[in-house]
Design a protein around this motif. Structure first.
Motif, PDB file in Angstrom:
ATOM      1  N   SER A 152       2.495  -2.612  -5.806  1.00 12.06           N
ATOM      2  CA  SER A 152       2.370  -1.289  -4.908  1.00 12.06           C
ATOM      3  C   SER A 152       2.713  -0.123  -5.476  1.00 12.06           C
ATOM      4  CB  SER A 152       2.908  -1.337  -3.671  1.00 12.06           C
ATOM      5  OG  SER A 152       4.466  -1.861  -4.052  1.00 12.06           O
TER       6      SER A 152
ATOM      7  N   ASN B 283      -3.707  -5.349   2.447  1.00  6.60           N
ATOM      8  CA  ASN B 283      -4.703  -4.582   2.227  1.00  6.60           C
ATOM      9  C   ASN B 283      -5.588  -5.101   1.139  1.00  6.60           C
ATOM     10  OD1 ASN B 283      -2.819  -3.629   0.164  1.00  6.60           O
ATOM     11  ND2 ASN B 283      -3.773  -1.795  -0.058  1.00  6.60           N
TER      12      ASN B 283
ATOM     13  N   ALA C 104      -0.033  -8.836  -0.015  1.00  2.22           N
ATOM     14  CA  ALA C 104      -0.540  -7.527   0.427  1.00  2.22           C
ATOM     15  C   ALA C 104      -1.383  -7.472   1.706  1.00  2.22           C
ATOM     16  CB  ALA C 104      -0.830  -6.625  -0.669  1.00  2.22           C
TER      17      ALA C 104
ATOM     18  N   GLU D  93       7.682   5.750  -2.773  1.00  3.74           N
ATOM     19  CA  GLU D  93       8.227   4.962  -1.773  1.00  3.74           C
ATOM     20  C   GLU D  93       7.484   3.969  -0.734  1.00  3.74           C
ATOM     21  OE1 GLU D  93      11.732   4.266  -1.409  1.00  3.74           O
ATOM     22  OE2 GLU D  93      11.501   5.698  -3.379  1.00  3.74           O
ATOM     23  N   ASP D  94       6.049   4.304  -1.297  1.00  7.02           N
ATOM     24  CA  ASP D  94       4.792   3.524  -0.334  1.00  7.02           C
ATOM     25  C   ASP D  94       4.882   2.171  -0.454  1.00  7.02           C
ATOM     26  OD1 ASP D  94       3.051   2.733   1.330  1.00  7.02           O
ATOM     27  OD2 ASP D  94       1.317   3.841   0.058  1.00  7.02           O
ATOM     28  N   ALA D  95       5.135   0.982   0.067  1.00  8.92           N
ATOM     29  CA  ALA D  95       5.314  -0.289  -0.274  1.00  8.92           C
ATOM     30  C   ALA D  95       4.370  -1.144   0.960  1.00  8.92           C
ATOM     31  CB  ALA D  95       6.806  -0.998  -0.190  1.00  8.92           C
ATOM     32  N   ALA D  96       3.572  -0.203   1.554  1.00  7.42           N
ATOM     33  CA  ALA D  96       3.006  -0.961   2.646  1.00  7.42           C
ATOM     34  C   ALA D  96       1.560  -1.859   2.162  1.00  7.42           C
ATOM     35  CB  ALA D  96       2.268   0.189   3.630  1.00  7.42           C
ATOM     36  N   GLY D  97       1.472  -1.466   0.859  1.00  7.44           N
ATOM     37  CA  GLY D  97       0.144  -2.486   0.460  1.00  7.44           C
ATOM     38  C   GLY D  97      -0.195  -2.274  -0.797  1.00  7.44           C
TER      39      GLY D  97
ATOM     40  N   LYS E 146       5.493   1.782  -4.690  1.00  9.93           N
ATOM     41  CA  LYS E 146       6.920   1.514  -4.971  1.00  9.93           C
ATOM     42  C   LYS E 146       7.245   0.719  -5.938  1.00  9.93           C
ATOM     43  CE  LYS E 146      11.154   0.610  -2.096  1.00  9.93           C
ATOM     44  NZ  LYS E 146      11.664   0.403  -0.827  1.00  9.93           N
TER      45      LYS E 146
END
Length: 799
Positions: A121, A83, A81, A129-133, A123
């Motif tokens: 995360s 972050n 990840a 649906e947030d899979a950015a970090g 998600k």
């Protein structure tokens, strides 16, 4: 509707397990359709802290994290990840956990380095649906804590099926009230304390109700200086747990109060309202509004809108307008709380094809009494969570306030109806726990004041039902009924219908049940004339299809369609009948009943003693006469008619005096062609109303005759146009009481009779109830009959 266990416990204390609570609610009349444990899919996910990070020796985009989960040893977890950082708290899926995305965590090696879990995360946890970090958690959560418990996800969701008559249960407080009635525990309502500013709302806005019949009450508050942003985590979690989407803190608060109190609210951007005021009115013709879903909708004058000084800004009780919605730039809010007419909301929602949480509640009947309380609760939360200040006062327009409904309750009547022996104090306690105000009314009776949220309670029997369901239907003792069973008065219509059905079924016919809707073109197919009153039909506003767009005025078209359908499926033995209403609209709307039938194809059992054969006119005539016989109708006549539906010369009408009972005969060849029938079809249709009026059910005893009968055969030659029934009626009329019966036993047309003529042969039975008839007396009477047949019909004896 969804409610959660933890949210309910904010309003009442109880120790019922989820399954037990579901059973109790169901027995109270609130059916629990499903139970869902929110934390079931997050077992094995705990809170961990990243204590150290070092590069992965074999991968540039991966790192090795040391994660403290509150145990004796830190876990090494490979993570990619972007972050991830030292000191952050994140959810950790431990070995053996199965995530909502279907992934089961196992001990694994990633590029040669062991990984003992997974940092997750949102998600991967099924939360968004947030899979950015990685999902970052607050720093104050104890390490090793269950992730579900840390975020309040250790909750149970109950999906409730609320009946239309109980809109009061479409809220957390409403369901909690039902639990109080079951457990007796105290209800804990929210404490609302408002810190109002000096600015007076009366100087800032006004509310005008121009349609009080559609909006009996409308209240508003103004909150200034709000800061629109994301809602706090607890509020988002509350709404998401019951399936309500998160938008911003202002809108989320109105949705929270909707779920809490059951009262729909709406927030307007104060500065987007022309003249900063509200007008509740009917829409103007061809007026338009773009709603929050960004759809432009054309309105009609029967729709209620919330308007400002210039234009509509909301569909009353359904959805707000796009041009006045709350945005990030909103500073001041006008908050709406109102009561709208259920029928008006339902009609508008259906016409526009839109359904919302607000319309769902208003359609069933919201609580006009909760309007200011819900408004104050929302204003309090906005001031707390959005930093606004509440203007002094409230605008509450209530032009048609109705007095509270009062109902007399008799405890003796309650026990008589239920078959119980409840004490009056127990009845009072049950009703009090449901927020009914119970007052003594005399020595034994009570006066019950119905709260505004219970619009379904209108009579004493409704109160008795409330006592029964809370006391428990399974606690009512089983007893045998006592008393005399009254004998119902005979219903002539039911008796006639029953006799006709039994006769036709015994005659080998089968009953058809068709839709009452039909295709307008069917009247052309059965050759109704242009001026036939049966073409005047009632048209449906929303037909299922053009073929079902009008209400039927005759049963015959559908029976012919049944015959066509059977023929298309290679079934040629067609003997069907139907009883049902037709719909007449010539001047006044009526729904008279008819009975009709069809014979087509072949009849018989197809065996040696009863081979298949084509039906003929006399088969349908026999059915008609049988119907008249089972109804006890004897004084009828058959007369030739020119109904276009039937074959010329092969049909007749049945008359009772000068009143038509029905018609029957062979279907016209064009009718058969229109329905693709390759063989003859025979139809009948009776007016059930006339049959019921003329039916005679009384049986009259006739003694065995003591004097002999005398029989004479009579063969006459008449014109072909003479119906066989005409000589029969004339013989009866001439012989009077001395003619017991007349039976046609032969019809002949051929070389033995002149052209244009036919021979009819009758068997006449003469009988006197007072004496033995001599040959001389019979001969004299017989000659008189022959003479009258000659005079009236031009009949000649056939030698």
């Amino acid at each position: 509707m969804n409610v959660t266990l933890n949210w309910l416990k904010n309003y009442i204390d109880f120790e019922l397990a989820p399954n037990e609570l579901a059973d109790r609610l169901t027995m109270l009349g609130i059916e629990v359709e499903s139970i869902k444990q929110l934390s079931a899919e997050l077992e094995g996910v705990i809170v961990g802290s990243v204590t150290a990070i070092r590069p992965h020796p074999n991968a540039d985009k991966l790192v090795l994290c040391q994660v403290d989960v509150g145990g004796t040893e830190a876990l090494q977890i490979v993570c990619g990840a972007p972050n991830v950082r030292e000191g952050m708290l994140a959810p950790v899926a431990t070995i053996g956990a199965t995530l909502p995305i279907g992934l089961t965590i196992k001990r694994a090696k990633l590029r040669g380095e062991e990984s003992h879990g997974m940092l997750c995360s949102e998600k991967e946890l099924g939360l968004s649906e947030d899979a950015a970090g990685l999902m970052e958690l607050p720093a104050d959560i104890p390490l090793g804590t269950s992730f579900s418990a840390a975020l309040g996800l250790d909750d149970v969701v109950f999906e409730l099926e609320i009946t239309p008559n109980r809109p009061d249960c479409l809220s957390m407080i409403g369901v909690a009230r039902e639990i109080r009635a079951e457990t007796g525990n105290a209800l804990k309502l929210p404490q609302v304390d408002l810190n109002e500013a000096e600015a007076d709302i009366r100087e800032m806005t006004s509310v005008t109700i121009e349609a009080p019949d559609l909006c009996p009450r409308y209240a508003a508050r103004v909150i200034q200086g709000v800061k629109v942003g994301a809602s706090p985590e607890w509020l988002q979690q509350r709404l998401e747990s019951v399936g309500v989407g998160v938008i911003n803190n202002i809108v989320d608060i109105t949705n929270f109060v909707l779920m809490e109190y059951g009262q729909p609210l709406h927030a307007f951007d104060y500065h987007k309202l022309a003249e900063n005021r509200i007008v509740v009115r009917r829409a103007a013709a061809c007026e338009n509004i773009t709603t929050l879903d960004e759809i432009a909708r054309e309105l009609t004058p029967d729709m209620l809108v919330i308007a400002d000084a210039e234009k509509p800004v909301a569909l009353a009780g359904i959805m707000g307008g796009y041009d006045s919605e709350i945005t990030e730039t909103t500073a001041d809010v006008l908050l709406e709380s109102a009561y709208f007419n259920p029928s008006s909301v339902r009609a508008t929602a259906k016409a526009l094809g839109v359904s919302t949480e607000a319309s769902y509640r208003f359609e069933r009947g919201a609580d006009p009494g909760i309007v200011p309380a819900a408004l104050d609760r929302a204003a309090q939360l906005i001031a707390e969570l959005a930093g606004g200040t509440i203007c002094k006062g409230i605008v509450d327009v209530y032009p048609r306030q109705q007095p509270l409904r009062r109902i007399q309750l008799r405890p003796k009547r309650v026990n008589f109806i239920l078959g119980t022996a409840l004490e009056a104090t127990e009845m009072v306690q049950i009703l009090s726990h449901l927020d009914f105000d119970v007052k003594t009314n005399g020595a034994e009776d009570y006066e019950v004041i119905v709260p505004t949220f219970r619009s379904d309670i209108t009579r004493e029997i409704d109160l008795i039902e409330e006592i029964a369901r809370v006391h428990g239907y399974d606690n009512i003792p089983t007893t045998l009924p006592k008393g005399d069973i009254p004998v119902p008065d005979p219903n002539p219509r039911t008796e006639v219908r029953k006799r006709i059905k039994h006769f036709l079924i015994a005659a080998g016919m089968m009953e058809a049940i068709n839709y009452s809707f039909c295709d307008p073109s069917c009247f052309d197919k059965i050759r109704f004339t242009a001026d036939d009153p049966r073409r005047e039909t009632l048209k449906l506003k929303n037909p299922l299809s053009p073929e079902m767009s009008v209400l039927r005025t005759t049963l015959l078209p559908r029976l012919l369609e049944n015959a066509q359908y059977n023929r298309n499926h290679q079934i040629d033995t067609i003997a069907l009948f139907e009883t049902g209403s037709v719909f007449i609209s010539n001047g006044e709307q009526k729904e008279p009943e008819r009975v009709a039938g069809i014979l087509a194809g072949q009849i018989g059992e197809g065996v040696y003693s009863d081979p298949y054969r084509s039906p003929d006119f006399y088969d349908i005539k026999g059915l008609v006469e049988g119907i008249l016989e089972v109804c006890g109708i004897v004084d009828y006549t058959l007369q030739k008619t020119d109904t276009p539906t039937f074959h010329p010369g092969r049909n007749a009408e049945i008359l009772l005096g000068d009143r038509q009972i029905g018609t029957f005969g062979e279907a016209h060849p064009e009718v058969l062609e229109n329905y693709d029938l390759p063989y003859k079809a025979y139809l009948f249709e009776f007016d059930m109303e006339v049959l019921v009026d003329a039916a005679i059910f009384a049986k009259r005893f006739e003694p065995i005759p003591i004097y002999p009968t005398v029989e004479r055969d009579l063969a006459i030659v008449v014109d072909k146009e003479v119906l066989s029934d005409m000589p029969t009626q004339l013989i009866y009329a001439t012989g009077g009481e001395l003619v017991k019966s007349v039976r046609l036993f032969d019809v002949y047309e051929g070389e033995q009779v002149p052209e244009g003529k036919k021979s009819l042969a009758y068997a006449i039975t003469y009988h006197s109830a007072t004496e033995t008839l001599t040959d001389k007396a019979v001969n004299t009477l017989h000659d008189k009959v022959v003479k009258h047949l000659n005079q009236k019909l031009g009949a000649e004896l056939r030698m």
